[in-house]
Write a protein that holds these residues in place. Structure first.
Motif, PDB file in Angstrom:
ATOM      1  N   GLY A 180       0.782  -1.225   0.000  1.00 20.52           N
ATOM      2  CA  GLY A 180       0.000   0.000   0.000  1.00 20.52           C
ATOM      3  C   GLY A 180       0.815   1.277   0.000  1.00 20.52           C
ATOM      4  N   MET A 181       2.143   1.196  -0.037  1.00 21.99           N
ATOM      5  CA  MET A 181       2.939   2.420  -0.065  1.00 21.99           C
ATOM      6  C   MET A 181       2.699   3.160  -1.370  1.00 21.99           C
ATOM      7  N   GLY A 182       2.725   4.469  -1.302  1.00 25.49           N
ATOM      8  CA  GLY A 182       2.490   5.259  -2.504  1.00 25.49           C
ATOM      9  C   GLY A 182       2.709   6.729  -2.240  1.00 25.49           C
ATOM     10  N   THR A 183       2.113   7.574  -3.067  1.00 23.90           N
ATOM     11  CA  THR A 183       2.295   9.012  -2.952  1.00 23.90           C
ATOM     12  C   THR A 183       0.948   9.718  -3.015  1.00 23.90           C
ATOM     13  N   GLN A 184       0.939  10.957  -2.525  1.00 26.80           N
ATOM     14  CA  GLN A 184      -0.240  11.802  -2.557  1.00 26.80           C
ATOM     15  C   GLN A 184      -0.084  12.832  -3.676  1.00 26.80           C
ATOM     16  N   ALA A 185      -1.211  13.249  -4.237  1.00 29.46           N
ATOM     17  CA  ALA A 185      -1.170  14.238  -5.312  1.00 29.46           C
ATOM     18  C   ALA A 185      -2.438  15.080  -5.284  1.00 29.46           C
ATOM     19  N   ALA A 186      -2.294  16.385  -5.530  1.00 28.69           N
ATOM     20  CA  ALA A 186      -3.437  17.286  -5.673  1.00 28.69           C
ATOM     21  C   ALA A 186      -3.674  17.494  -7.160  1.00 28.69           C
ATOM     22  N   LEU A 187      -4.817  17.017  -7.650  1.00 32.77           N
ATOM     23  CA  LEU A 187      -5.106  17.039  -9.081  1.00 32.77           C
ATOM     24  C   LEU A 187      -6.157  18.095  -9.406  1.00 32.77           C
ATOM     25  N   ASN A 188      -6.040  18.667 -10.601  1.00 38.69           N
ATOM     26  CA  ASN A 188      -6.990  19.681 -11.066  1.00 38.69           C
ATOM     27  C   ASN A 188      -7.456  19.353 -12.489  1.00 38.69           C
ATOM     28  N   PRO A 189      -8.304  18.324 -12.633  1.00 38.57           N
ATOM     29  CA  PRO A 189      -8.796  17.967 -13.961  1.00 38.57           C
ATOM     30  C   PRO A 189      -9.605  19.096 -14.586  1.00 38.57           C
ATOM     31  N   ASN A 190      -9.565  19.149 -15.910  1.00 37.03           N
ATOM     32  CA  ASN A 190     -10.237  20.220 -16.630  1.00 37.03           C
ATOM     33  C   ASN A 190     -10.829  19.680 -17.932  1.00 37.03           C
TER      34      ASN A 190
END
Length: 220
Positions: A180-190
Motif C-alpha cells: 500500500g505504499m504510494g504518494t499523494q497528489a493534488a489534481l486539477n482535472p479540466n
C-alpha cells in the motif's frame, strides 16, 4: 603505576563499550535512513505524479431548465465522467471532491460535490454522475456577476453556450506490491471547450454526447 592502570582499566572498558554501542546505533540509523531514502525514491519513481496513471473522459454533459437575464440565472447541469487507471501496478484513490461548471474557462456558475471515495484498481475505470443545482456544495454556490449573466443572455440568443468543467481532487497512488505504499497528489482535472447547442423553442435545454477527453495537468 601498574596498580593505577589496573584500577582505571574497568572504566576504560566501560567507556569503550559505550563507544562501540554508539557506533552501532549510528550505523543502524544510517542504514535505516538510507533504506527509507531508497524506498522513498523508488516509490516516487513508480507511483509519483510523473507516472501519470489517471485519465478522464466526459461521457455526457447536459443543461436543463436554463433561464437567464441580465440580472438572474437559474439552470441545472449534469455530467457523466469516467476516470480510468491506465497503470498496471497502482491503485488510484480519489477522495471526495468538488466540481465546478464554468462559463467558458474562468467564471464559476455552479458547484457540485462527489461525496464518495473512488478506488480504481489497476487497468480499471469508475464512472460518476454529477448533478449541479442550487443545493450542491451544501448550498454554497458561486456568486455570478451581472456582466457574466449578460454574456450568457447574449449567447443564449445565438443558440449556443460555451462551458468548462473543473475539479479539485486529493488523490493517492498506492503500490499493491509494496503493502500500500504510494504518494499523494493534488489534481486539477479540466474538461474545456464544451460547446452546448440549445434546443427547443425556448432554448432551455442542451446536451453533449460522445466521449470528450479531459486533461489532468501533472502537479507542480
Amino acid at each position: 603505576m601498574a596498580s593505577l592502570r589496573c584500577k582505571l582499566s574497568p572504566y576504560f572498558n566501560k567507556a569503550r563499550g559505550y563507544i562501540v554501542l554508539v557506533m552501532i546505533v549510528v550505523s543502524l540509523a544510517t542504514a535505516i535512513g538510507f533504506s527509507l531514502w531508497f524506498v522513498g525514491n523508488y516509490v516516487d519513481s513508480k507511483s509519483g505524479p510523473g507516472t501519470d496513471p489517471l485519465v478522464l473522459r466526459l461521457d455526457a454533459f447536459s443543461l436543463s431548465n436554463f433561464e437567464v437575464s441580465n440580472w438572474s440565472l437559474s439552470a441545472e447541469w449534469e455530467a457523466k465522467l469516467t476516470f480510468g487507471n491506465q497503470n498496471g501496478g497502482l491503485i488510484v484513490t480519489l477522495n471526495p471532491f468538488e466540481s465546478y461548471v464554468n462559463y467558458k474557462e474562468s467564471e464559476a456558475l455552479s458547484c457540485a460535490s462527489v461525496d464518495a471515495t473512488l478506488h480504481i484498481p489497476p487497468r480499471k475505470q469508475k464512472t460518476v454522475q454529477i448533478k449541479f443545482d442550487s443545493t450542491g456544495c451544501e448550498g454554497e454556490q458561486p456568486y455570478v456577476e451581472d456582466r457574466v449573466m449578460k454574456h450568457l443572455s447574449e449567447d443564449k440568443k445565438k443558440g449556443y453556450l460555451s462551458f468548462s468543467l473543473k475539479m479539485h481532487i486529493d488523490a493517492s497512488y498506492s503500490m499493491k506490491e509494496l503493502l500500500g505504499m504510494g504518494t499523494q497528489a493534488a489534481l486539477n482535472p479540466n474538461c474545456s471547450g464544451l460547446k452546448v447547442e440549445l434546443l427547443g423553442s425556448k432554448g432551455t435545454e442542451g446536451k453533449i454526447n460522445g466521449g470528450h477527453k479531459c486533461s489532468i495537468p501533472l502537479p507542480k
